[in-house]
Scaffold this motif. Structure first.
Motif, PDB file in Angstrom:
ATOM      1  N   LEU A 203      24.016 -19.947   4.553  1.00  0.00           N
ATOM      2  CA  LEU A 203      24.227 -20.860   4.039  1.00  0.00           C
ATOM      3  C   LEU A 203      25.821 -20.950   4.405  1.00  0.00           C
ATOM      4  CD1 LEU A 203      23.358 -19.929   0.113  1.00  0.00           C
ATOM      5  CD2 LEU A 203      23.278 -22.059   1.413  1.00  0.00           C
ATOM      6  N   GLY A 204      26.323 -19.985   5.534  1.00  0.00           N
ATOM      7  CA  GLY A 204      27.440 -20.247   5.920  1.00  0.00           C
ATOM      8  C   GLY A 204      28.539 -19.337   5.485  1.00  0.00           C
ATOM      9  N   TYR A 205      28.406 -18.003   4.686  1.00  0.00           N
ATOM     10  CA  TYR A 205      28.791 -16.885   4.146  1.00  0.00           C
ATOM     11  C   TYR A 205      28.969 -15.943   5.470  1.00  0.00           C
ATOM     12  CZ  TYR A 205      28.704 -20.158   0.236  1.00  0.00           C
ATOM     13  OH  TYR A 205      29.065 -21.644  -0.569  1.00  0.00           O
TER      14      TYR A 205
ATOM     15  N   ASP B  70      43.315  -2.575 -16.824  1.00  0.00           N
ATOM     16  CA  ASP B  70      43.053  -0.862 -16.080  1.00  0.00           C
ATOM     17  C   ASP B  70      42.337  -0.879 -15.145  1.00  0.00           C
ATOM     18  OD1 ASP B  70      43.914   1.568 -15.506  1.00  0.00           O
ATOM     19  OD2 ASP B  70      43.119   2.177 -17.100  1.00  0.00           O
ATOM     20  N   PRO B  71      42.854  -0.791 -14.212  1.00  0.00           N
ATOM     21  CA  PRO B  71      42.182  -0.870 -12.645  1.00  0.00           C
ATOM     22  C   PRO B  71      41.511  -0.055 -12.898  1.00  0.00           C
ATOM     23  CG  PRO B  71      44.339  -0.406 -11.430  1.00  0.00           C
ATOM     24  CD  PRO B  71      43.968  -0.970 -13.126  1.00  0.00           C
ATOM     25  N   ALA B  72      42.141   1.413 -12.581  1.00  0.00           N
ATOM     26  CA  ALA B  72      40.502   2.775 -12.662  1.00  0.00           C
ATOM     27  C   ALA B  72      39.823   2.443 -13.940  1.00  0.00           C
ATOM     28  CB  ALA B  72      42.105   3.419 -13.367  1.00  0.00           C
ATOM     29  N   GLN B  73      39.710   2.052 -14.354  1.00  0.00           N
ATOM     30  CA  GLN B  73      38.244   1.074 -15.188  1.00  0.00           C
ATOM     31  C   GLN B  73      36.676   0.831 -14.015  1.00  0.00           C
ATOM     32  OE1 GLN B  73      37.357   2.625 -18.424  1.00  0.00           O
ATOM     33  NE2 GLN B  73      39.522   4.071 -17.998  1.00  0.00           N
ATOM     34  N   MET B  74      37.556   0.346 -13.117  1.00  0.00           N
ATOM     35  CA  MET B  74      36.531  -0.543 -12.354  1.00  0.00           C
ATOM     36  C   MET B  74      36.109   0.492 -11.472  1.00  0.00           C
ATOM     37  SD  MET B  74      38.713  -4.293 -11.585  1.00  0.00           S
ATOM     38  CE  MET B  74      39.619  -4.466 -13.055  1.00  0.00           C
ATOM     39  N   VAL B  75      35.018   0.880 -11.733  1.00  0.00           N
ATOM     40  CA  VAL B  75      34.010   1.906 -10.270  1.00  0.00           C
ATOM     41  C   VAL B  75      33.335   0.857  -9.414  1.00  0.00           C
ATOM     42  CG1 VAL B  75      32.899   3.527  -9.615  1.00  0.00           C
ATOM     43  CG2 VAL B  75      33.168   3.521 -11.815  1.00  0.00           C
ATOM     44  N   PRO B  76      33.521   0.094  -7.705  1.00  0.00           N
ATOM     45  CA  PRO B  76      33.107   0.213  -6.764  1.00  0.00           C
ATOM     46  C   PRO B  76      31.852   0.056  -7.335  1.00  0.00           C
ATOM     47  CG  PRO B  76      35.155   0.497  -6.655  1.00  0.00           C
ATOM     48  CD  PRO B  76      35.195   1.236  -6.971  1.00  0.00           C
ATOM     49  N   LEU B  77      30.653  -0.146  -6.974  1.00  0.00           N
ATOM     50  CA  LEU B  77      29.187  -0.650  -6.503  1.00  0.00           C
ATOM     51  C   LEU B  77      29.404  -0.542  -4.714  1.00  0.00           C
ATOM     52  CD1 LEU B  77      27.202  -1.304  -9.619  1.00  0.00           C
ATOM     53  CD2 LEU B  77      28.386   1.356  -8.968  1.00  0.00           C
ATOM     54  N   CYS B  78      29.876  -1.710  -4.547  1.00  0.00           N
ATOM     55  CA  CYS B  78      29.457  -2.103  -3.535  1.00  0.00           C
ATOM     56  C   CYS B  78      30.358  -3.377  -2.941  1.00  0.00           C
ATOM     57  CB  CYS B  78      27.941  -2.878  -2.832  1.00  0.00           C
ATOM     58  SG  CYS B  78      27.690  -3.658  -3.303  1.00  0.00           S
ATOM     59  N   THR B  79      30.968  -3.897  -1.640  1.00  0.00           N
ATOM     60  CA  THR B  79      31.226  -4.832  -1.270  1.00  0.00           C
ATOM     61  C   THR B  79      30.389  -5.924  -1.675  1.00  0.00           C
ATOM     62  OG1 THR B  79      31.398  -4.494   0.811  1.00  0.00           O
ATOM     63  CG2 THR B  79      33.672  -4.766  -0.268  1.00  0.00           C
ATOM     64  N   THR B  80      30.267  -7.400  -1.674  1.00  0.00           N
ATOM     65  CA  THR B  80      29.215  -7.986  -1.119  1.00  0.00           C
ATOM     66  C   THR B  80      29.173  -9.250  -0.068  1.00  0.00           C
ATOM     67  OG1 THR B  80      30.500  -9.840  -2.151  1.00  0.00           O
ATOM     68  CG2 THR B  80      28.410  -8.522  -3.396  1.00  0.00           C
ATOM     69  N   ALA B  81      30.916  -9.938   0.056  1.00  0.00           N
ATOM     70  CA  ALA B  81      30.920 -11.001   1.518  1.00  0.00           C
ATOM     71  C   ALA B  81      32.506 -10.930   1.579  1.00  0.00           C
ATOM     72  CB  ALA B  81      29.955 -12.320   1.358  1.00  0.00           C
ATOM     73  N   SER B  82      33.627 -11.258   2.688  1.00  0.00           N
ATOM     74  CA  SER B  82      34.208 -11.497   2.993  1.00  0.00           C
ATOM     75  C   SER B  82      34.656 -12.862   3.201  1.00  0.00           C
ATOM     76  CB  SER B  82      34.723 -10.894   4.269  1.00  0.00           C
ATOM     77  OG  SER B  82      34.383  -9.475   4.193  1.00  0.00           O
ATOM     78  N   ASN B  83      35.759 -13.368   2.268  1.00  0.00           N
ATOM     79  CA  ASN B  83      35.933 -14.746   2.121  1.00  0.00           C
ATOM     80  C   ASN B  83      37.437 -14.725   3.072  1.00  0.00           C
ATOM     81  OD1 ASN B  83      34.770 -15.256  -0.372  1.00  0.00           O
ATOM     82  ND2 ASN B  83      36.840 -14.426  -1.551  1.00  0.00           N
TER      83      ASN B  83
ATOM     84  N   ILE C 138      49.791 -12.127   9.802  1.00  0.00           N
ATOM     85  CA  ILE C 138      49.133 -11.390   8.232  1.00  0.00           C
ATOM     86  C   ILE C 138      47.770 -12.656   8.933  1.00  0.00           C
ATOM     87  CG2 ILE C 138      49.117 -12.232   6.271  1.00  0.00           C
ATOM     88  CD1 ILE C 138      52.373 -14.064   6.199  1.00  0.00           C
ATOM     89  N   THR C 139      46.889 -11.145   8.940  1.00  0.00           N
ATOM     90  CA  THR C 139      45.401 -11.352   8.703  1.00  0.00           C
ATOM     91  C   THR C 139      44.332 -11.157   7.720  1.00  0.00           C
ATOM     92  OG1 THR C 139      45.341  -8.865   9.855  1.00  0.00           O
ATOM     93  CG2 THR C 139      45.504 -11.121  10.958  1.00  0.00           C
ATOM     94  N   CYS C 140      43.841 -11.666   6.906  1.00  0.00           N
ATOM     95  CA  CYS C 140      43.053 -11.127   5.416  1.00  0.00           C
ATOM     96  C   CYS C 140      41.412 -11.231   5.977  1.00  0.00           C
ATOM     97  CB  CYS C 140      43.578 -11.294   4.344  1.00  0.00           C
ATOM     98  SG  CYS C 140      43.236 -11.022   3.002  1.00  0.00           S
ATOM     99  N   ALA C 141      40.969 -10.961   5.256  1.00  0.00           N
ATOM    100  CA  ALA C 141      39.427 -10.754   5.563  1.00  0.00           C
ATOM    101  C   ALA C 141      38.822 -10.184   3.637  1.00  0.00           C
ATOM    102  CB  ALA C 141      38.397 -10.712   6.493  1.00  0.00           C
ATOM    103  N   ASN C 142      39.264 -10.471   2.594  1.00  0.00           N
ATOM    104  CA  ASN C 142      39.168 -11.138   1.882  1.00  0.00           C
ATOM    105  C   ASN C 142      37.700 -10.087   1.010  1.00  0.00           C
ATOM    106  OD1 ASN C 142      39.268 -11.814  -1.429  1.00  0.00           O
ATOM    107  ND2 ASN C 142      39.646  -9.953  -1.479  1.00  0.00           N
ATOM    108  N   PRO C 143      36.977  -9.031   0.497  1.00  0.00           N
ATOM    109  CA  PRO C 143      36.390  -9.029   0.258  1.00  0.00           C
ATOM    110  C   PRO C 143      35.924  -9.186  -1.283  1.00  0.00           C
ATOM    111  CG  PRO C 143      36.570  -6.672   0.548  1.00  0.00           C
ATOM    112  CD  PRO C 143      37.670  -7.750   0.774  1.00  0.00           C
TER     113      PRO C 143
END
Length: 305
Positions: A275-277, A99-112, A235-240
């Motif tokens: 490290l290049g991220y 259930d995605p509603a059970q996930m509470v985002p605290l922060c994003t970290t790094a974009s892929n 199509i563009t995407c930087a997935n965090p």
């Protein structure tokens, strides 16, 4: 490290954290996401004054970890390192057992940053050449890290539909495994996860033919990889990736975790860059706005399936 204790919803102080915190990492050890997760957990452990350990649970682009996480208690001692895709895209395109509603985002970290790399024996160096090669072969073999609902699959599947390319998708455990299959010339092409493929590009062992980043992908010592958009496909995407807690966790605990993460930001950013991220930490209202934008993006992607 802050010495003040958070106050729980009943107005009483809580001594969180007083024990080890576990972070379930949704990808295999040694991959980009795992490395970034461990950069964060090392600094979070120092900030909170308790061990913060990582447990890798792999499978289907992060969905297996999400299923396991549904069993976690709402006490802040088990967190999930996951992707926005798991929360916002996968449930739109597949039947999920979490259930995605059970996930509470605290922060994003790094974009892929993602792209497409090709077996050098194909001679393919651009999307146009990939289309010509696919038309000649009739079917191409493509490496990804998950199927329906995994961002690596959804990006390539969306692109190949637009290009009218017939593709046989093959699932591997992580990005490095895909790259090695292409270096070994076992498959035609596959997903690139930046910057893990840069060395192979520099060594001439793969052809990096297109980046899903809006401005392309810069590889040290090589030409900037042109974007998918610049080659005619919008199509563009930087997935965090992001750290989430379980819904129902006391707000005082969530607040303390967010405060600790904010205090980690400077060191985290510096190590990622070394490290290049690409660090991309967002919190609170900025996080909400960012994830709303991504939710809209994935709604459009899902509509094209």
């Amino acid at each position: 490290t802050s010495s003040s204790q958070p106050v729980n919803s009943n107005g009483a102080e809580t001594d969180f954290p007083k024990d080890t915190i576990k972070v379930i990492c949704s990808w295999a050890a040694g991959g980009q996401a795992d490395v970034v997760c461990r950069i964060l957990t090392d600094r979070l452990s120092q900030e909170l004054g308790v061990p913060v350990i990582v447990e890798n649970v792999t499978g289907n682009g992060g969905q297996v970890a999400a299923i396991e996480y549904m069993q976690a208690a709402t006490d802040g001692y088990t967190l999930l390192y996951t992707s926005d895709v798991v929360q916002y895209l996968a449930p739109r395109v597949a039947s999920t057992q979490y259930d995605p509603a059970q996930m509470v985002p605290l922060c994003t970290t790094a974009s892929n940053g993602f792209g497409i790399i090709a077996n050098v024996d194909t001679g393919v160096t651009s999307l146009k050449e990939l289309k010509d090669y696919a038309d000649k072969e009739g079917m191409i073999t493509v490496g990804v890290t998950g199927k329906t609902g995994a961002i690596t699959y959804e990006l390539l599947n969306t692109l190949f539909k637009k290009m009218e390319i017939n593709a046989e998708f093959m699932v591997f455990d992580n990005g490095p495994a895909v790259a090695m299959e292409i270096v070994g010339k076992h498959i035609d092409c596959g997903i690139a996860i930046d910057p893990q493929c840069d060395q192979y590009v520099q060594d001439g062992r793969v052809n990096y033919i297109a980046s899903f980043l809006e401005d392309g992908h810069a590889v040290e010592g090589a030409n900037t990889i042109p974007s998918v958009a610049s080659q005619g496909y919008d199509i563009t995407c930087a997935n965090p990736n992001m750290l989430v807690a379980k819904a129902g966790t006391d707000q005082a605990i969530l607040d303390k975790l967010v405060d600790a993460l904010k205090n980690c930001q400077s060191d985290f950013n510096a190590k990622c860059l070394e490290l290049g991220y690409t660090p991309n930490m967002t919190f609170e209202s900025d996080l909400t706005d960012y994830l709303t934008e991504l939710d809209t993006l994935y709604a459009g992607m899902a509509a094209g399936n």
